[in-house]
Design a protein around this motif. Structure first.
Motif, mmCIF file in Angstrom:
data_model
loop_
_atom_site.group_PDB
_atom_site.id
_atom_site.type_symbol
_atom_site.label_atom_id
_atom_site.label_comp_id
_atom_site.label_asym_id
_atom_site.label_seq_id
_atom_site.Cartn_x
_atom_site.Cartn_y
_atom_site.Cartn_z
ATOM 1 N N UNK A 1 21.854 4.375 -9.685
ATOM 2 C CA UNK A 1 22.976 4.314 -8.768
ATOM 3 C C UNK A 1 23.388 2.774 -8.440
ATOM 4 N N UNK A 2 22.289 1.931 -8.226
ATOM 5 C CA UNK A 2 22.525 0.600 -7.695
ATOM 6 C C UNK A 2 22.911 -0.288 -9.098
ATOM 7 N N UNK A 3 22.231 -0.017 -10.071
ATOM 8 C CA UNK A 3 22.855 -1.146 -11.292
ATOM 9 C C UNK A 3 23.465 -0.638 -12.429
ATOM 10 N N UNK A 4 23.653 0.681 -12.312
ATOM 11 C CA UNK A 4 24.255 1.594 -13.489
ATOM 12 C C UNK A 4 23.134 1.839 -14.493
ATOM 13 N N UNK A 5 23.826 2.902 -15.517
ATOM 14 C CA UNK A 5 22.876 3.350 -16.268
ATOM 15 C C UNK A 5 22.409 2.449 -17.448
ATOM 16 N N UNK A 6 22.937 1.154 -17.490
ATOM 17 C CA UNK A 6 22.616 0.169 -18.759
ATOM 18 C C UNK A 6 21.165 -0.398 -18.499
ATOM 19 N N UNK A 7 21.176 -1.773 -19.060
ATOM 20 C CA UNK A 7 19.708 -2.323 -19.149
ATOM 21 C C UNK A 7 19.240 -2.630 -17.837
ATOM 22 N N UNK A 8 20.103 -2.974 -16.924
ATOM 23 C CA UNK A 8 19.705 -3.538 -15.533
ATOM 24 C C UNK A 8 18.910 -2.593 -14.659
ATOM 25 N N UNK A 9 19.088 -1.219 -14.827
ATOM 26 C CA UNK A 9 18.271 -0.397 -14.078
ATOM 27 C C UNK A 9 16.933 -0.033 -14.766
ATOM 28 N N UNK A 10 17.066 -0.067 -16.038
ATOM 29 C CA UNK A 10 15.691 -0.013 -16.940
ATOM 30 C C UNK A 10 14.855 -1.123 -16.635
ATOM 31 N N UNK A 11 15.308 -2.459 -16.918
ATOM 32 C CA UNK A 11 14.474 -3.696 -16.645
ATOM 33 C C UNK A 11 14.102 -3.783 -15.026
ATOM 34 N N UNK A 12 14.987 -3.308 -14.294
ATOM 35 C CA UNK A 12 14.376 -3.274 -12.814
ATOM 36 C C UNK A 12 13.261 -2.447 -12.745
ATOM 37 N N UNK A 13 13.227 -1.031 -13.301
ATOM 38 C CA UNK A 13 12.505 -0.199 -12.935
ATOM 39 C C UNK A 13 11.011 -0.749 -13.712
ATOM 40 N N UNK A 14 10.910 -1.349 -14.872
ATOM 41 C CA UNK A 14 9.836 -2.047 -15.243
ATOM 42 C C UNK A 14 9.183 -3.128 -14.392
ATOM 43 N N UNK A 15 10.206 -4.055 -14.031
ATOM 44 C CA UNK A 15 9.800 -4.893 -13.047
ATOM 45 C C UNK A 15 8.916 -4.443 -11.902
ATOM 46 N N UNK B 1 0.833 -1.092 -0.034
ATOM 47 C CA UNK B 1 -0.071 0.046 -0.009
ATOM 48 C C UNK B 1 0.923 1.090 -0.073
ATOM 49 N N UNK B 2 2.192 1.047 0.688
ATOM 50 C CA UNK B 2 3.012 2.308 0.846
ATOM 51 C C UNK B 2 3.628 2.502 -0.461
ATOM 52 N N UNK B 3 4.127 1.438 -1.288
ATOM 53 C CA UNK B 3 4.962 1.581 -2.509
ATOM 54 C C UNK B 3 4.190 1.766 -3.737
ATOM 55 N N UNK B 4 3.042 1.106 -3.679
ATOM 56 C CA UNK B 4 2.213 0.881 -5.031
ATOM 57 C C UNK B 4 1.913 2.226 -5.632
ATOM 58 N N UNK B 5 1.604 3.490 -4.832
ATOM 59 C CA UNK B 5 1.048 4.502 -5.404
ATOM 60 C C UNK B 5 2.308 5.555 -5.916
ATOM 61 N N UNK B 6 3.686 5.210 -5.502
ATOM 62 C CA UNK B 6 4.741 5.735 -5.947
ATOM 63 C C UNK B 6 4.938 5.661 -7.515
ATOM 64 N N UNK B 7 5.004 6.694 -8.505
ATOM 65 C CA UNK B 7 5.226 6.175 -9.994
ATOM 66 C C UNK B 7 6.746 5.730 -9.965
ATOM 67 N N UNK B 8 6.644 4.223 -10.594
ATOM 68 C CA UNK B 8 7.949 3.658 -10.446
ATOM 69 C C UNK B 8 9.298 4.478 -10.992
ATOM 70 N N UNK B 9 8.985 5.200 -11.909
ATOM 71 C CA UNK B 9 9.995 6.110 -12.928
ATOM 72 C C UNK B 9 10.504 6.678 -11.685
ATOM 73 N N UNK B 10 10.058 7.143 -10.644
ATOM 74 C CA UNK B 10 10.702 8.236 -9.802
ATOM 75 C C UNK B 10 11.964 7.132 -8.982
ATOM 76 N N UNK B 11 11.788 5.942 -9.195
ATOM 77 C CA UNK B 11 12.973 4.832 -8.477
ATOM 78 C C UNK B 11 14.220 4.870 -9.553
ATOM 79 N N UNK B 12 13.801 5.299 -10.566
ATOM 80 C CA UNK B 12 14.985 4.981 -11.723
ATOM 81 C C UNK B 12 16.336 5.512 -11.490
ATOM 82 N N UNK B 13 16.310 6.856 -10.796
ATOM 83 C CA UNK B 13 17.543 7.543 -10.482
ATOM 84 C C UNK B 13 18.466 6.617 -9.562
ATOM 85 N N UNK B 14 17.632 6.086 -8.461
ATOM 86 C CA UNK B 14 18.047 5.203 -7.438
ATOM 87 C C UNK B 14 18.565 3.945 -8.236
ATOM 88 N N UNK B 15 17.861 3.282 -8.870
ATOM 89 C CA UNK B 15 18.210 2.096 -9.503
ATOM 90 C C UNK B 15 19.570 2.208 -10.447
#
Lengths: 276, 257
Positions: free
Chosen positions: A141-155, A125-139
């Motif tokens: 940082x974690x996974x690099x600018x490559x495919x990993x962060x994009x796939x993770x944001x979609x997931x 309930x707490x995380x669902x309303x967050x637009x997931x694209x907002x997590x991309x910058x964080x992801x």
């Protein structure tokens, strides 16, 4: 009707006159008439074409449908379109599959066990309303600018609606069916596979519609932020160069992609839910 | 095999559904549990079937379990409880698949159960295609497939129309005569109880207690005979007078919101 009106003027005759009981309506039943749908789409395209041809619309802002079609054609022939498409499709394929698998697993746990329910539902309930694209910058940082962060944001964008669709689907399975299985000593694994999962399937497929739309949205947004290839990258590059015909071609491709995925889900619903 | 319920008490929150009920199900008998709605008769059956934990009291089984019995105490549900996504034969097989049986044995048990319930031609149909009576036959076939020693039937006919009910009563009596399982038959319909039961246990309304146990000494197959009709009518009147007042009170009760 006319007889009824006559009666008003001749009240003494009303007692003998036979009147037809008027039909009062059989409930609203709107239908889709394919001919009307096709004609209306075609006339919008025709009006658009005419407006640009006669200079009512500046083609820099909105190119004519014919220019969009020719841009689409040349990108198709040069293989450029496929390059963008395959990059996008692989991202959405991996991201959606990972998010869906994890979402179904977690949703089942919430549907089955009190611990996961108490833990999971507030978290979702707490995380669902967050637009997931907002997590991309964080992801990134974690996974690099490559495919990993994009796939993770979609997931991530797919995971939450899938969790909700799964556990509410499991909750909607009649308790009596579960009790029936238990009364025959059927083990938990078989109950989950044969009772809960099929029972949750209608809700799950409805969830797929939402998660597919969410994944398309996040895909394009993520590709606009940092990608060399992909439909989103194509859109942003075309926009920067004011190539509105190529930009619109990208939009058309996205529409086609969304329609196709929707059709696949409709097909699955017809095939898998025959028992309804 | 005998089943005893000893001093069963069950509370739903602050509401006492059953208070101190003890009853023994004899081997091979049909015991009917009747009472007004809300008297806890279905609750008692769920407790007997091990799918509801009583607040206190115990369920005890005595005697040997027949070798072929996969599920000695087997439940038949009021709303049939069929899996809508499985065909008739798959629904029956669902009760068997987790046992260590060969595919041939599963097939044999399924076919046998379907034949005995007149469902052979419907094996591949889905529940939604079947009439209510046929759906409950699937529920009964599924129960027969596991060779029960005790059948617990929770208002099995109350979702069906009157004609279908009549047909299924005959079917239930047929299968009982053949295998002689003990049957505990929950119903609110005293006519059904009169047709089927060796003993009728009348429960009072909340909190459920045993009010009376009536023995019907006439064998089931003779109950249609003309010369026993006076006795049957007498038993019927007795049962009805026993339930009537309670049913009136139960009828006028507001449900908890």
């Amino acid at each position: 009707m006319s007889e009824a009106r006559l009666d008003k003027h001749a009240p003494e005759a009303a007692e003998q006159a036979e009147r037809q009981l008027p039909f009062r309506g059989g409930g609203f039943e709107p239908e889709t008439r394919t001919v009307i749908s096709v004609i209306s789409i075609l006339s919008v395209i025709a009006a658009w074409q005419l407006a640009t041809t006669y200079g009512l619309i500046n083609p820099i802002f909105l190119p004519a449908p014919s220019h969009v079609a020719s841009a689409l054609h040349s990108m198709l022939v040069s293989g450029e379109l496929w390059m963008h498409m395959s990059a996008s499709l692989s991202r959405i394929g991996y991201g959606w599959s990972i998010g869906t698998a994890a979402g179904i697993a977690f949703g089942m746990l919430i549907g089955l066990f009190s611990v996961f329910r108490s833990l999971g539902i507030p978290l979702v309930a707490a995380i669902y309303p967050v637009p997931k694209i907002a997590l991309l910058p964080l992801l990134i940082l974690w996974l690099g600018i490559g495919e990993g962060s994009k796939v993770a944001t979609i997931a991530a964008s797919v995971f939450f609606p899938t969790v909700i669709a799964t556990f509410s689907g499991v909750d909607s399975v009649p308790r009596n069916l579960i009790r029936m299985a238990q009364s025959f000593n059927v083990p938990l694994g078989r109950i989950a596979w044969n009772v809960l999962l099929p029972g949750a399937l209608p809700s799950l497929l409805a969830g797929f519609r939402i998660s597919v739309a969410a994944s398309l949205l996040v895909l394009v947004a993520a590709e606009m932020i940092g990608a060399e290839y992909g439909i989103g990258a194509l859109l942003i590059a075309a926009g920067n160069l004011m190539q509105t015909d190529r930009l619109m071609a990208g939009v058309v491709v996205l529409s086609a992609l969304g329609l196709t995925l929707g059709a696949v889900i409709s097909y699955l619903e017809r095939k898998l839910l025959v028992w309804r | 095999m005998e089943l005893s319920l000893n001093r069963i008490v069950h509370n739903f929150g602050s509401l006492t559904a059953l208070s101190d009920v003890s009853i023994k199900v004899n081997e091979g008998e049909i015991l009917a549990l009747i009472g007004p709605s809300g008297c806890g008769k279905s609750t008692l059956l769920s407790i007997a079937g091990g799918i509801l934990k009583p607040t206190s009291g115990e369920v005890v089984v005595r005697g040997s379990i027949p070798d072929a019995s996969l599920n000695p105490i087997t439940y038949v549900f009021q709303d049939f409880a069929l899996l809508p996504w499985k065909s008739v034969s798959e629904n029956v097989a669902f009760a068997l698949k987790h046992h260590r049986l060969s595919a041939v044995e599963i097939e044999r048990r399924v076919t046998n159960a379907l034949e005995r319930t007149g469902l052979k031609d419907f094996a591949r149909a889905y529940p939604k295609q079947l009439s209510g009576g046929m759906r409950q036959r699937v529920g009964i076939a599924r129960a027969l497939a596991v060779s029960p020693a005790i059948l617990l039937m929770d208002e099995p006919l109350s979702a069906l129309d009157a004609q279908t009910r009549e047909l299924l009563i005959e079917d239930i009596l047929d299968l009982w005569r053949r295998d002689k399982p003990s049957i505990v038959y929950v119903t609110h319909n005293f006519q059904e109880a009169l047709r089927l039961a060796n003993r009728v246990c009348v429960l009072s309304r909340r909190p459920g207690r045993i009010k009376e146990i009536v023995e019907i000494e006439i064998p089931q197959q003779d109950r249609g005979r003309r010369d026993v009709q006076p006795r049957m009518a007498e038993l019927g009147e007795h049962l009805w007078s026993n339930i009537r007042d309670e049913a009136i009170i139960a009828d006028r009760e507001l449900a908890d919101v």
